[in-house]
Design a protein around this motif. Structure first.
Motif, PDB file in Angstrom:
ATOM      1  N   SER A   2       0.923  -1.220   0.130  1.00  0.00           N
ATOM      2  CA  SER A   2       0.178   0.126   0.144  1.00  0.00           C
ATOM      3  C   SER A   2       0.989   1.145  -0.051  1.00  0.00           C
ATOM      4  N   TYR A   3       0.116   2.323  -0.529  1.00  0.00           N
ATOM      5  CA  TYR A   3       1.252   3.586  -0.921  1.00  0.00           C
ATOM      6  C   TYR A   3       0.387   4.493  -0.336  1.00  0.00           C
ATOM      7  N   LYS A   4       1.060   5.471   0.426  1.00  0.00           N
ATOM      8  CA  LYS A   4       0.446   6.791   0.982  1.00  0.00           C
ATOM      9  C   LYS A   4       0.278   7.858  -0.203  1.00  0.00           C
ATOM     10  N   ALA A   5      -0.958   8.402  -0.605  1.00  0.00           N
ATOM     11  CA  ALA A   5      -1.205   9.478  -1.649  1.00  0.00           C
ATOM     12  C   ALA A   5      -1.653  10.576  -1.121  1.00  0.00           C
ATOM     13  N   ALA A   6      -1.259  11.560  -1.644  1.00  0.00           N
ATOM     14  CA  ALA A   6      -1.726  12.954  -1.330  1.00  0.00           C
ATOM     15  C   ALA A   6      -2.160  13.784  -2.672  1.00  0.00           C
ATOM     16  N   VAL A   7      -3.277  14.895  -2.470  1.00  0.00           N
ATOM     17  CA  VAL A   7      -3.624  15.839  -3.678  1.00  0.00           C
ATOM     18  C   VAL A   7      -3.191  17.200  -3.269  1.00  0.00           C
ATOM     19  N   ILE A   8      -2.568  17.777  -4.096  1.00  0.00           N
ATOM     20  CA  ILE A   8      -2.220  19.275  -4.114  1.00  0.00           C
ATOM     21  C   ILE A   8      -3.121  19.980  -5.207  1.00  0.00           C
ATOM     22  N   GLY A   9      -4.085  20.696  -4.841  1.00  0.00           N
ATOM     23  CA  GLY A   9      -5.135  21.235  -5.443  1.00  0.00           C
ATOM     24  C   GLY A   9      -6.282  20.603  -5.313  1.00  0.00           C
ATOM     25  N   LEU A  10      -7.184  20.998  -4.428  1.00  0.00           N
ATOM     26  CA  LEU A  10      -8.179  20.247  -4.087  1.00  0.00           C
ATOM     27  C   LEU A  10      -9.807  20.674  -4.524  1.00  0.00           C
ATOM     28  N   GLY A  11      -9.459  21.117  -5.615  1.00  0.00           N
ATOM     29  CA  GLY A  11     -10.754  21.796  -6.819  1.00  0.00           C
ATOM     30  C   GLY A  11     -11.481  20.560  -7.380  1.00  0.00           C
ATOM     31  N   ARG A  12     -11.847  20.999  -8.532  1.00  0.00           N
ATOM     32  CA  ARG A  12     -12.615  20.115  -9.563  1.00  0.00           C
ATOM     33  C   ARG A  12     -11.797  18.833  -9.796  1.00  0.00           C
ATOM     34  N   MET A  13     -10.615  18.865 -10.387  1.00  0.00           N
ATOM     35  CA  MET A  13      -9.831  17.628 -10.841  1.00  0.00           C
ATOM     36  C   MET A  13      -9.305  16.955  -9.695  1.00  0.00           C
ATOM     37  N   GLY A  14      -9.156  17.572  -8.648  1.00  0.00           N
ATOM     38  CA  GLY A  14      -8.739  17.079  -7.394  1.00  0.00           C
ATOM     39  C   GLY A  14      -9.652  16.252  -6.693  1.00  0.00           C
ATOM     40  N   SER A  15     -10.893  16.582  -6.758  1.00  0.00           N
ATOM     41  CA  SER A  15     -12.078  16.072  -5.853  1.00  0.00           C
ATOM     42  C   SER A  15     -13.255  15.868  -6.540  1.00  0.00           C
ATOM     43  N   PRO A  41      -7.240  -0.125  -4.279  1.00  0.00           N
ATOM     44  CA  PRO A  41      -6.979  -0.998  -3.437  1.00  0.00           C
ATOM     45  C   PRO A  41      -5.379  -1.129  -2.783  1.00  0.00           C
ATOM     46  N   GLN A  42      -4.343  -0.367  -3.398  1.00  0.00           N
ATOM     47  CA  GLN A  42      -3.179   0.049  -3.144  1.00  0.00           C
ATOM     48  C   GLN A  42      -2.766   1.281  -2.505  1.00  0.00           C
ATOM     49  N   THR A  43      -3.819   2.295  -2.620  1.00  0.00           N
ATOM     50  CA  THR A  43      -3.376   3.672  -2.200  1.00  0.00           C
ATOM     51  C   THR A  43      -4.389   3.939  -0.885  1.00  0.00           C
ATOM     52  N   ASP A  44      -3.809   4.660  -0.069  1.00  0.00           N
ATOM     53  CA  ASP A  44      -4.425   5.464   1.001  1.00  0.00           C
ATOM     54  C   ASP A  44      -4.399   6.797   1.055  1.00  0.00           C
ATOM     55  N   LEU A  45      -5.417   7.649   0.680  1.00  0.00           N
ATOM     56  CA  LEU A  45      -5.310   8.964   0.713  1.00  0.00           C
ATOM     57  C   LEU A  45      -5.153   9.425   2.113  1.00  0.00           C
ATOM     58  N   VAL A  46      -3.926  10.099   2.215  1.00  0.00           N
ATOM     59  CA  VAL A  46      -3.499  10.462   3.596  1.00  0.00           C
ATOM     60  C   VAL A  46      -3.487  12.064   3.687  1.00  0.00           C
ATOM     61  N   ALA A  47      -3.589  13.058   2.739  1.00  0.00           N
ATOM     62  CA  ALA A  47      -3.291  14.180   2.678  1.00  0.00           C
ATOM     63  C   ALA A  47      -3.833  14.878   1.616  1.00  0.00           C
ATOM     64  N   GLY A  48      -4.135  16.328   1.869  1.00  0.00           N
ATOM     65  CA  GLY A  48      -4.402  17.398   0.747  1.00  0.00           C
ATOM     66  C   GLY A  48      -4.005  18.740   1.134  1.00  0.00           C
ATOM     67  N   ALA A  49      -3.649  19.335  -0.059  1.00  0.00           N
ATOM     68  CA  ALA A  49      -3.251  20.781   0.235  1.00  0.00           C
ATOM     69  C   ALA A  49      -4.037  21.639  -0.813  1.00  0.00           C
ATOM     70  N   ASP A  50      -4.062  22.978  -0.200  1.00  0.00           N
ATOM     71  CA  ASP A  50      -4.726  23.943  -1.134  1.00  0.00           C
ATOM     72  C   ASP A  50      -4.919  25.273  -0.027  1.00  0.00           C
TER      73      ASP A  50
END
Length: 365
Positions: A2-15, A41-50
Motif C-alpha cells: 500500500s502507498y500513501k497518496a496525497a493531492v495538491i489542489g483540492l478543486g474540480r480535478m482533485g476532488s 486497493p493499493q493507495t491510502d489518501l492521507v493528505a491534501g493541500a490547497d
C-alpha cells in the motif's frame, strides 16, 4: 503493498469532477484524483493541500480527512505527510514548481494534470528532474487510459488495420488546455513522434499572443503516419478520431460514445476490395480511468519504466501545440521538432482567473 497518496489542489480535478459525469463516452469512473485514491486497493489518501480554506474543508469532509491532514501549502504537506504518490491538480501556473518541490522531497511517483506547463523550458525542468531522480511522472492525458482507445491501440499494434496512414481528429479546443488531450491521443494512436508540422490559428491576432488559442494543423510523424487536427469549430463532429490504415479503419464518434471498425473485404470495382463494418471489440470489464492510471503508475514505479502517458509525452503535446502556433506566426512555414527556443510558451486557458477556485467562479456566474 500500500502507498500513501496525497493531492495538491483540492478543486474540480482533485476532488469533484466525477460528480459531473452522468454517462460513459471517453470517461469512466473513478476518474479524478481524490476518489481514485479512495477506491484503489493499493493507495491510502492521507493528505491534501490547497490555499483556500473552503476547498480544504470540503475535500476533508468528502474523503474522510481531518484538519490535521489538510494543509494550506504544499511544502508542509510534503514535509509532514511524506506521501509516496502525489497528485498535482493545480493549474499549470503552479504545477512546475510543485513538481520540482515534490521530487526534492523524495516522493516516489507523481500524477499531474495537463497541460504539463506553460513553457517548454518549464516542461524540460520537470521531465529532467523526474528522470534524474528516478521518479515516474504520469500526465493525465486520459484517453490513453480509456479502455476503448486502449483497444484501438492494441488493434493497431496487432496489425488489424495494417499500416496506419492517417489520423484525423476533430476537437474544438484551446491547443494547450484540452488540446493536450487531442494531440496526445493522436500521438498515442500514431505510435511515433512528430517530426514537423504546419499550423493555422484562428486569427493573426490570437497567434501573436501567448494566450491559449484554437487552431488547425498537419502533423508529420517519424514513422510515416500523417495526421490532421481540427481544433477550431467542428460542428457536429465533436471530439472524434478517424484512424485509417492499409487494411482497416477505426472511427470514434460523439466523444467516444461509439466506435466503428471497418475491414477491407474482397469485392467492389475490379475486385479491389471494399470496406465492411465489423464489430468493434468491446471491453468485458471497463475500469475507471483513474484506477487504470494508478495501476500503471504503480507498475512504472515498481519496475522502473515510464508511465503510459509520461512527462515526456506531456511535454511533446505542449511542443506540438506551440509548433502549430509558431507555424502560423511565420506565415505557414514548416516547423521542425524539437523546437530550439525553449522559452516559447502558451498560457493555458484553465489559468484564467485561477486566483479564485473554479467552483466558486461557477457559483457566482
Amino acid at each position: 503493498m500500500s502507498y500513501k497518496a496525497a493531492v495538491i489542489g483540492l478543486g474540480r480535478m482533485g476532488s469533484t469532477f466525477d460528480d459531473e459525469i452522468t454517462q460513459g463516452g471517453s470517461i469512466f469512473l473513478p476518474y479524478c484524483h481524490g476518489p481514485t485514491y479512495c477506491a484503489h486497493p493499493q493507495t491510502d489518501l492521507v493528505a491534501g493541500a490547497d490555499p483556500h480554506d473552503e476547498q480544504r474543508a470540503l475535500f476533508g469532509e468528502r474523503w474522510g480527512l481531518n484538519s490535521e491532514q489538510l494543509y494550506a501549502n504544499h511544502h508542509d504537506l510534503l514535509e509532514d505527510a511524506k506521501p509516496d504518490i502525489v497528485s498535482v491538480t493545480t493549474t499549470a501556473r503552479y504545477r512546475p514548481q510543485i513538481v520540482l518541490d515534490a521530487v526534492e522531497a523524495g516522493v516516489k511517483a507523481l500524477w499531474v494534470e495537463k497541460p504539463i506547463a506553460f513553457s517548454l523550458e518549464e516542461a524540460d525542468a520537470m521531465v529532467n528532474a523526474c528522470r534524474e531522480s528516478g521518479v515516474p511522472i504520469a500526465v493525465y492525458c486520459s484517453r490513453r487510459y480509456n479502455p476503448y482507445f486502449s483497444e484501438a491501440r492494441r488493434m493497431i499494434e496487432a496489425g488489424d488495420l495494417g499500416d496506419v496512414l492517417q489520423i484525423t481528429a476533430y476537437a474544438q479546443c484551446g491547443l494547450s488546455h484540452n488540446g493536450s488531450h487531442a494531440i496526445d491521443t493522436i500521438r498515442y494512436l500514431a505510435g511515433g513522434d512528430v517530426s514537423w508540422v504546419f499550423g493555422e490559428m484562428a486569427s493573426d491576432g490570437e497567434a501573436a499572443s501567448d494566450d491559449d488559442l484554437m487552431g488547425n494543423g498537419y502533423l508529420a510523424f517519424d514513422n510515416g503516419v500523417r495526421a490532421y487536427l481540427r481544433g477550431t469549430s467542428t460542428g457536429v463532429a465533436s471530439w472524434e478520431f478517424d484512424i485509417i490504415g492499409t487494411k482497416g479503419r477505426v472511427r470514434t464518434l460523439s466523444d467516444a460514445l461509439e466506435f466503428e471498425f471497418f475491414q477491407r473485404v474482397s469485392g467492389g470495382l475490379g475486385n479491389r476490395g471494399v470496406p465492411a463494418r465489423s464489430p468493434f471489440p468491446q471491453p468485458a470489464r471497463p475500469v475507471g480511468q483513474g484506477i487504470t492510471t494508478v495501476d500503471d503508475l504503480i507498475d512504472a514505479m515498481e519496475n522502473n519504466r515510464p508511465p503510459r502517458c509520461s512527462g515526456a509525452d506531456g511535454r511533446a503535446a505542449l511542443e506540438v501545440a506551440i509548433a502549430l502556433r509558431e507555424s502560423h506566426r511565420r506565415g505557414g512555414a514548416r516547423i521542425d521538432l524539437p523546437i530550439e527556443d525553449r522559452s516559447l510558451k502558451i498560457f493555458s486557458s484553465e489559468t484564467q482567473a485561477d486566483h479564485t477556485p473554479a467552483r466558486v467562479r461557477r457559483l457566482n456566474q
